[in-house]
Design an enzyme around this catalytic site. Structure first.
Site, PDB file in Angstrom:
ATOM      1  CD  GLU A 134      28.308 -19.907   6.406  1.00  0.00           C
ATOM      2  OE1 GLU A 134      27.921 -20.021   7.583  1.00  0.00           O
ATOM      3  OE2 GLU A 134      29.381 -19.380   6.086  1.00  0.00           O
ATOM      4  CD  GLU A 139      29.149 -15.042   4.693  1.00  0.00           C
ATOM      5  OE1 GLU A 139      29.781 -15.256   5.751  1.00  0.00           O
ATOM      6  OE2 GLU A 139      27.954 -15.316   4.550  1.00  0.00           O
TER       7      GLU A 139
HETATM    8  C1  GAL Z   1      29.283 -16.843   8.083  1.00  0.00           C
HETATM    9  C2  GAL Z   1      27.807 -16.529   7.972  1.00  0.00           C
HETATM   10  C3  GAL Z   1      27.512 -15.074   8.231  1.00  0.00           C
HETATM   11  C4  GAL Z   1      28.258 -14.600   9.431  1.00  0.00           C
HETATM   12  C5  GAL Z   1      29.701 -14.824   9.178  1.00  0.00           C
HETATM   13  C6  GAL Z   1      30.591 -14.284  10.247  1.00  0.00           C
HETATM   14  O1  GAL Z   1      29.488 -18.157   8.420  1.00  0.00           O
HETATM   15  O2  GAL Z   1      27.318 -16.874   6.724  1.00  0.00           O
HETATM   16  O3  GAL Z   1      26.137 -14.898   8.406  1.00  0.00           O
HETATM   17  O4  GAL Z   1      27.838 -15.294  10.550  1.00  0.00           O
HETATM   18  O5  GAL Z   1      29.948 -16.193   9.074  1.00  0.00           O
HETATM   19  O6  GAL Z   1      31.903 -14.286   9.791  1.00  0.00           O
END
Ligand code: GAL
Length: 661
Positions: free
Chosen positions: A298, A378
């Site tokens: 990110e 994610e």
């Molecule tokens: C993303 C990140 C993860 C975690 C997640 C929570 O932005 O890559 O490490 O923090 O959000 O939803």
């Protein structure tokens, strides 16, 4: 973790500024007769010079020597590293290329041969190949016949042992091909939709510091309980014990370098590039690894930096694609796969006026007017944190969100798959989480006890792997707002589900294809569509027990019963294994169950945990049940049986014995 300096008899001999990959210090030539003193100094502070540090990160990294340390005895010339490639894995006659690096710190004149032996999993020799010893030796096997592919269902492994003189090194590997293109992912030439979860390597009480057994257990949980086919090692290289087990189980892996949003200065970036090298050279023989993550998770675009991480990854390993996880759109695509954290679902700010959207089409994200290899790395997570002891209605929405995204991924041929955030709840910094320094983002809690959402994943497996039937309810009349249990989602891979409520005529309902057209196994959703208003009225008038049965090919395959009046009946104490090796750990789960074996979700009694014999308890003695459950790990301290006794003021005591292996 994270900054290690090693000295021998007061003399500094090596340093390592990376908490996720192994390193070696050479003792030979520096040892003296009698006692020697080896000192490892660990600085666990979040040193801004070392990735991932320098900004804020949403996880803890803990400190100390948390993986194995070995004393390694080799010959003067030794096999330092082997890289195994299978360039034509799908051919009937296969080739194996073995690139050998010999260690020769004293610069001796090399003589003799480097010999590679190819064996099957049972240890039977298939072929050998040799060449004169040199700093680098290229060995090859040609025309190998009758060998099996490594696949998710049949993860067949082989080994190569390379020896030189009296020294040797073994590595396992497999024959398989991976391919990401604009039409998804293919394993061995066959399309496979990737369905996965992210894993942090942390555990309650011990942080990162659990060894082989716990690492392997996590891989088993992902593969056999959650039934996912891929795991992302967010956000760093994880234990070799874990990866070895992914190889054995047929669980695909997305592995990435350490980092989280923040990119540091020149020296920091140079260290991150070295992280790419260390990750790939440690792990290039794992058939389970299908993609290298070579961006800081990110982070923003950074052309020169990411051109270099990609260049190096391709130079070290031409057989695997690169990805780089972003949440930004229109990002410069330097990788082979555009890997995206898509948090559009429920995101008003990003979503604008659009209707509820599970995933964006790739073109909207990439900004490109042509399709590219694309994968979701994610979703979920902080968009809808959910505790295992949250209200049933919230947990049902948690489930629905995971299902919706999976359904969208299955429905879009231009999405290779989707990896949810995340497998397990985890400890974090105060800037994140629920104020208790915990991110409740898992589909399982920290002890790896499933929340309902775990079954959104599990229920996608075929019923011949496991019949899944999980009604998303605690079956209580007043738990939801206004009351009742409808709409009732039943996560299942059964063809039909039958609900029996008291003596009312049973209802049989099939999967909700209207709402989830693309999932391999849509859930059954019991709602107003299935009840008359008279029935719904009756439902509010009385409260009865129920049973739910799943049918596969016309036969009852599984039944879950709910009591109208659940009472605390039994304390369940189960270990993952009955036996434990010296220095190993084993997880023990404690559950308060009702008369039908259902967990009592709001029984928050304390339990006292005593461990006697040749073991010790990792964690506190007295803990509350949360969502009717808790867990702990037992570590063997010698060889001999270990006695574990758990005592609850409500449910009495229960003991189990772990044998020594
Ligand atoms: C993303 C990140 C993860 C975690 C997640 C929570 O932005 O890559 O490490 O923090 O959000 O939803």
């Amino acid at each position: 973790m994270a900054n290690a300096r090693v000295s021998l008899n007061g003399e500094a001999i090596t340093a390592h500024r990376d908490g996720y990959t192994p390193f070696e210090a050479r003792l030979t030539g520096r040892l003296r007769d009698g006692d020697n003193e080896l000192v490892v100094v660990i600085d666990g502070s979040e040193n801004p010079q070392i990735p991932p540090f320098g900004g804020r990160i949403d996880y803890l990294t803990y400190a100390g020597i948390y993986r194995d340390a070995w004393l390694k005895v080799t010959d003067r010339v030794f096999v330092e590293r082997i890289k195994i490639e299978t360039p034509d894995a799908l051919a009937a006659k296969k080739t194996v290329l073995v690139d050998v690096a010999l260690g020769n710190p004293q610069g001796l004149v090399l003589a003799g041969q480097a010999v590679a032996t190819l064996r099957d999993a049972a240890g039977r020799t298939i072929a050998t190949a040799g060449a004169p010893a040199a700093a680098r030796v290229a060995l090859r096997f040609d025309d190998l016949e009758g060998l099996s592919l490594w696949d998710v269902k049949t993860p067949v492994l082989y080994t190569i042992e390379v020896s030189v003189g009296r020294d040797s090194l073994v590595s396992s590997f497999g024959f398989r091909t991976v391919q990401f293109d604009s039409e998804g992912f293919k394993l061995n030439g066959r399309p496979l939709k990737l369905r996965g979860l992210n894993r942090h390597q942390s555990f309650p009480y011990s942080g990162y510091a659990l060894g082989r057994a716990a690492q392997e257990r996590d891989a088993e949980i992902l593969k056999h309980e959650l039934h996912v086919n891929i795991v992302r090692t967010s956000h760093y290289p994880q234990s070799s014990w874990f990866l070895d087990h992914c190889d054995r189980l047929g669980l695909l892996v997305f592995e990435e370098i350490p980092g989280w949003q923040h990119i540091g200065g020149t020296a920091w970036k140079a260290e991150a590039v070295e992280n790419v090298r260390r990750m790939i050279t440690r792990d290039w023989n794992h058939p389970s690894i299908v993609i290298w993550g070579v961006r800081i998770n990110e982070s923003q675009d950074d052309h020169d930096f990411y051109a270099e991480t990609n260049r190096l990854a391709h130079e070290l390993d031409a057989t695997r694609p690169t990805g780089g996880v972003r949440y930004i759109t229109d990002s410069e695509l330097l990788e082979d796969v555009y890997t995206m954290n898509d948090f559009i679902l429920g995101n008003e700010e990003l979503g604008g006026n659009r209707p509820r959207t599970a995933l964006r089409p790739q073109g909207e994200v990439t900004g490109l007017d042509y399709p590219v290899p694309y994968m979701i790395t994610e979703f979920g997570g902080h968009m809808f944190p959910t505790k295992s002891f949250d209200q049933e209605q919230r947990q049902a929405e948690h489930v629905r969100r995971h299902l919706e995204v999976l359904d969208a991924a299955y429905g879009d041929p231009q999405i290779a798959g989707a990896i949810g955030w995340c497998a397990f709840d985890y400890n974090t910094h105060i800037e994140f989480g629920s104020g208790d320094r915990i991110c409740y983002h898992g589909v399982m809690d920290m002890f790896r006890e499933p929340k309902f959402a775990a079954y959104a994943y599990a229920s996608q497996c075929a019923p011949d792997e496991e019949v899944i039937l999980k009604p998303v309810t605690f079956w209580a009349r007043g738990e939801r707002n206004i009351g009742g249990v409808l709409p009732l989602i039943v996560l299942t891979n059964c063809d039909e589900v039958e609900l029996k409520y008291g003596d009312y005529p049973p209802k049989r309902v099939g999967p909700d294809r209207e709402s989830f057209p693309h999932l391999p196994h849509a859930p059954v959703v019991l709602d107003r569509r299935h009840f008359t208003s008279e029935e719904l009225g009756l439902w509010g008038m009385e409260w009865l027990g129920a049973s739910i049965t799943g049918y596969v090919a016309g036969k009852a395959a599984k039944t879950v019963r709910f009591a109208a009046d659940p009472v605390a009946t039994r304390l369940e104490v189960v270990a993952d294994h009955d036996a434990i090796g010296a220095t190993d750990t084993v997880r023990v789960m404690v559950r308060a169950l009702d008369q039908f074996g259902n967990r009592l979700p709001f029984l928050s009694e304390p339990v006292a945990i005593a461990v006697g014999g040749a073991g010790r308890r990792l964690g506190p003695e007295l803990v509350p049940l949360r969502a009717g459950v808790t867990g702990f790990w037992v570590e063997a301290t010698g060889s001999g049986p270990i006695e574990v006794t758990v005592t609850s003021p409500v449910l009495g005591s229960r003991s189990i014995t772990l044998a020594a292996t």
